[in-house]
Scaffold this active site. Structure first.
Site, PDB file in Angstrom:
ATOM      1  N   CYS A  12      37.897  45.158  44.268  1.00 13.48           N
ATOM      2  CA  CYS A  12      37.940  44.233  45.406  1.00 13.48           C
ATOM      3  C   CYS A  12      38.156  42.797  44.944  1.00 13.48           C
ATOM      4  CB  CYS A  12      36.664  44.345  46.225  1.00 13.48           C
ATOM      5  SG  CYS A  12      36.389  46.002  46.883  1.00 13.48           S
ATOM      6  N   ALA A  13      37.509  42.417  43.838  1.00  7.57           N
ATOM      7  CA  ALA A  13      37.691  41.061  43.310  1.00  7.57           C
ATOM      8  C   ALA A  13      39.132  40.848  42.856  1.00  7.57           C
ATOM      9  CB  ALA A  13      36.720  40.807  42.163  1.00  7.57           C
TER      10      ALA A  13
END
Length: 195
Positions: A49-50
């Site tokens: 996600c990052a």
């Protein structure tokens, strides 16, 4: 189930704006007249996600210049979004507003809530200036987003949206089209079988 061409479900939600370090309540309908890109992801403080946020941020100004606003959405609170933005080396550089979907209402209405009802699956929705859904993608949570593809799809949709079609003609974007190339101008009778 969400479908192409239908009106995107409206929602109101608290949103963390990292650029100004503030929390504001937004409504999707407040963004009518702009393209909206909703990037769904499973959760803050997760690994892929990052990288999604970092990759989208790399093209964020290009999207803004073309009239699109990007929002991240997960089943985390705005307080979690703020903490993630404050601590993640990748996310701390982002200006992308992060929407609180702690109740899971948005993920449910958009069909992104996983079968266990825990979190959003990784995916993306592109909404046109009239509020209609024009693109839906959902994929394995271990697969990060391809921002080149997302930008190309967005620009192709923008061309389709902005190109008037003459009588008996259809505007289409061919496979492997690149932004800046001409779309296909198809005569729907004469061009059958010619492509």
């Amino acid at each position: 189930m969400l479908q192409i061409g239908v009106e995107a479900p409206d929602f109101e939600a608290d949103t963390y704006f990292p650029e100004n370090k503030e929390i504001k309540t937004i409504k999707l309908s407040d963004y009518r007249g702009k393209w909206v890109i909703l990037t769904f992801y499973p959760g803050d403080f997760t690994f892929v996600c990052a990288t999604d946020i970092e990759a989208l941020m790399g093209s964020y100004d290009k999207f803004l210049k073309e009239g699109a606003q990007i929002f991240g959405i997960s089943e985390d609170s705005v307080f979690s979004h703020k903490a993630w933005s404050d601590t993640s080396p990748r996310v701390s550089k982002s200006k992308i507003p992060l929407i609180d979907d702690y109740t899971k209402k948005i993920a449910t209405e958009y069909g992104f809530l996983d079968t266990k009802g825990y979190q959003a699956q990784r995916g993306l929705v592109i909404i046109d200036p009239e509020g209609k859904v024009q693109y839906i993608a959902m994929f394995n949570n271990g697969l990060g987003k391809d921002v080149r593809h997302i930008y190309g799809a967005f620009m192709g949709l923008k061309v389709l949206h902005d190109t008037p079609e003459g009588e008996g003609h259809m505007c289409a974007i061919p496979a492997n089209w690149e932004p800046g190339e001409k779309p296909l101008d198809i005569d729907v009778v004469r061009d059958i079988g010619k492509l």
